[in-house]
Design an enzyme around this catalytic site. Structure first.
Site, short mmCIF file in Angstrom:
data_model
loop_
_atom_site.label_atom_id
_atom_site.label_comp_id
_atom_site.label_asym_id
_atom_site.label_seq_id
_atom_site.Cartn_x
_atom_site.Cartn_y
_atom_site.Cartn_z
N SER A 136 0.86 -1.18 0.00
CA SER A 136 0.00 0.00 0.00
C SER A 136 0.90 1.23 0.00
O SER A 136 1.67 1.44 0.93
CB SER A 136 -0.89 -0.04 1.25
OG SER A 136 -1.70 1.11 1.33
N LYS A 162 -0.89 -0.92 -4.47
CA LYS A 162 -2.12 -0.18 -4.14
C LYS A 162 -1.73 1.27 -3.90
O LYS A 162 -0.83 1.55 -3.11
CB LYS A 162 -2.76 -0.80 -2.90
CG LYS A 162 -3.73 0.08 -2.12
CD LYS A 162 -4.49 -0.73 -1.07
CE LYS A 162 -4.70 0.04 0.22
NZ LYS A 162 -5.39 -0.75 1.25
N LYS A 164 -2.87 4.92 -2.50
CA LYS A 164 -3.85 5.68 -1.74
C LYS A 164 -4.24 6.88 -2.60
O LYS A 164 -3.36 7.53 -3.20
CB LYS A 164 -3.22 6.15 -0.43
CG LYS A 164 -2.99 5.02 0.56
CD LYS A 164 -4.31 4.49 1.09
CE LYS A 164 -4.10 3.59 2.30
NZ LYS A 164 -5.40 3.13 2.87
N ASP A 189 -7.11 2.95 -3.17
CA ASP A 189 -7.87 2.98 -1.92
C ASP A 189 -8.15 4.44 -1.54
O ASP A 189 -7.22 5.23 -1.35
CB ASP A 189 -7.05 2.30 -0.80
CG ASP A 189 -7.82 2.20 0.51
OD1 ASP A 189 -9.00 2.61 0.56
OD2 ASP A 189 -7.24 1.69 1.50
N GLU A 214 -11.06 0.72 -3.69
CA GLU A 214 -11.41 0.36 -2.32
C GLU A 214 -12.08 1.54 -1.61
O GLU A 214 -11.54 2.65 -1.61
CB GLU A 214 -10.11 -0.05 -1.60
CG GLU A 214 -10.25 -0.51 -0.17
CD GLU A 214 -8.88 -0.90 0.43
OE1 GLU A 214 -7.89 -1.04 -0.33
OE2 GLU A 214 -8.82 -1.05 1.66
N ASP A 239 -13.94 -1.81 2.38
CA ASP A 239 -13.08 -1.99 3.55
C ASP A 239 -13.90 -1.53 4.76
O ASP A 239 -14.60 -2.33 5.40
CB ASP A 239 -11.78 -1.19 3.36
CG ASP A 239 -10.88 -1.14 4.60
OD1 ASP A 239 -11.26 -1.65 5.65
OD2 ASP A 239 -9.76 -0.57 4.50
N LYS A 263 -10.26 -7.34 7.28
CA LYS A 263 -9.36 -6.98 8.39
C LYS A 263 -10.01 -7.51 9.65
O LYS A 263 -11.14 -7.12 9.98
CB LYS A 263 -9.22 -5.46 8.51
CG LYS A 263 -8.45 -4.79 7.40
CD LYS A 263 -8.43 -3.28 7.61
CE LYS A 263 -7.71 -2.58 6.47
NZ LYS A 263 -7.90 -1.12 6.52
N GLY A 291 -4.50 -4.53 5.78
CA GLY A 291 -3.47 -4.35 6.80
C GLY A 291 -3.71 -3.07 7.56
O GLY A 291 -4.42 -2.16 7.09
O1 OSB Z 1 -7.42 1.53 4.48
O2 OSB Z 1 -6.29 -0.20 4.15
C1 OSB Z 1 -6.44 0.87 4.74
C2 OSB Z 1 -3.38 1.54 6.94
C3 OSB Z 1 -3.99 2.05 8.06
C4 OSB Z 1 -5.36 2.22 8.07
C5 OSB Z 1 -6.12 1.85 6.96
C6 OSB Z 1 -5.53 1.31 5.84
C7 OSB Z 1 -4.12 1.19 5.83
C8 OSB Z 1 -3.38 0.70 4.66
C9 OSB Z 1 -2.02 0.10 4.90
O3 OSB Z 1 -3.76 0.81 3.52
C10 OSB Z 1 -2.06 -1.36 4.83
C11 OSB Z 1 -0.80 -2.00 5.36
O4 OSB Z 1 0.13 -2.19 4.59
O5 OSB Z 1 -0.78 -2.36 6.56
MG MG Z 2 -8.55 0.49 3.00
#
Ligand code: OSB
Ligand code: MG
Length: 370
Positions: A136, A162, A164, A189, A214, A239, A263, A291
């Protein structure tokens, strides 16, 4: 199982690089770890709540408070009849706080399975020895900086990227990554940063053949996601909206998503996460493991979860060094784009107590008297 002790370890781990999302920038990971002791074993759990309530309503301090005041007394009330399998039901009267609940369940699962000499991966139903890893990538200050970061991850072997996104950082970075890196598996995402009124704008992502988008809309706008899904060709993945197996079934039923990010913290534990997986699988909906910038403890559990048969897309199960210079367990490493599923008893990882002490700001003994 009899509980002899339950501790909350408040830890602060610096990230190797700031991680920016539409809801804020993380520079360090503040986290609560749960350590339980039984006469037969110890167990560790990780609470994935963030430092501030910007991803979801929970935050590190709220989790510590609710665990101490409202959750642990309900577990203690079960006496020696306490098992990890009973945690979710015992904690059900307390509304919300899924991440706090999940941390307790995980610590008890770890202790129970260690005592029995069985692995968490076997218990949860893992069918693979290693899982493909995605990464990510946070919002950056510039496109060149983003291309640099993505290039490093691609070189390291991550099998899926991915990005953001947020309004003002979406079509341009996606176009730039596609142009530079060709047809690598790519997804985005938004962490709820858009509204349904942005549908025509989000349709501009259609030509880039993304695996998924996402959580573009607010978490309670499930119907909005169903409407959006008819207006864009990128598959919609949820998510934040998926807070339980029932929520997954409902979202699927109205066409709000064709893919689900799982998650465990968001759904109250790994046992509920497995039920989300089962519901999705029964409906032909692909899932992948999300994650929350976990330490090696939560990562061990995520990697095992990601080895279930319905996890057909690479997860945010990156190697430890994507997040931390040093982890609280031996690092998870990337091998040909995969991370290995631990096989030892319990979570199969050993906490480095010396390093943990270095990064711990407080350890609290939670009272176990009824
Ligand atoms: O939305 O997936 C998410 C990290 C913290 C809170 C929300 C998210 C995330 C990530 C990182 O996208 C995912 C990771 O590599 O742990
Ligand atoms: Mg997410």
């Amino acid at each position: 199982m009899k509980l002899s002790a339950l501790e909350l370890h408040r830890v602060r781990l610096p990230l190797v690089a700031p991680f920016r999302t539409s809801f804020g920038t993380q520079v360090t990971r503040e986290v609560v770890l749960v350590r339980v002791e039984t006469p037969d074993a110890e167990g560790w759990g990780e609470c994935v709540a963030m430092e501030e309530p910007l991803y979801s309503p929970e935050y590190v301090d709220s989790a510590a408070e609710v665990i101490t005041r409202f959750l642990v007394p309900r577990l203690v009330a079960l006496g020696d009849g306490l098992t990890a399998g009973k945690v979710a039901t015992a904690l059900e009267p307390v509304k919300g706080h899924p991440m706090a609940k999940a941390a307790l369940e995980l610590a008890l699962l770890d202790a129970e399975l260690r005592a029995a000499g069985r692995s968490f991966a076997d218990e949860i139903g893992a069918v693979k020895d290693a899982v493909p890893s995605g990464v990510s990538v946070g919002i950056m200050d510039s496109i060149p900086q983003l291309l640099d970061a993505v290039g490093q991850y691609v070189d390291q072997g991550y099998v899926r990227i991915k990005l953001k996104i947020e309004p003002g950082w979406d079509v341009e970075p996606v176009a730039a990554v596609r142009e530079r890196f060709g047809d690598i598996p790519l997804q985005v995402d938004a962490n709820t940063a858009y509204t349904l009124g942005d549908a025509r704008h989000l349709a501009k992502l259609d030509p880039f053949d993304l695996l998924l988008i996402e959580q573009p809309l607010p978490e309670d706008d499930v119907r909005g996601h169903a409407a959006l899904a008819t207006q864009i060709s990128t598959p919609v993945c949820l998510d934040e909206s998926i807070v339980s197996a029932r929520a997954a079934a409902d979202a699927i039923a109205i066409g709000a998503c064709s893919i689900v990010n799982i998650k465990a913290g968001r759904v109250g534990g790994y046992l509920e996460a497995r039920r989300v997986h089962d519901v999705c699988r029964a409906n032909g909906i692909a899932v992948w493991c999300g994650g929350m910038l976990e330490t090696g403890i939560g990562r061990a559990a995520n990697v095992a979860l990601a080895a279930l048969p319905g996890f057909t897309l690479p997860g945010d199960t990156s190697a430890s060094d994507r997040y931390y210079q040093q982890d609280v367990t031996a690092p998870f490493v990337l091998e040909q784009g995969h991370v290995r599923v631990p096989t030892g008893p319990g979570l199969g990882v050993t906490v480095d107590r010396a390093f943990l002490t270095e990064i711990t700001s407080s350890v609290t003994q939670v009272p176990l008297s009824v």
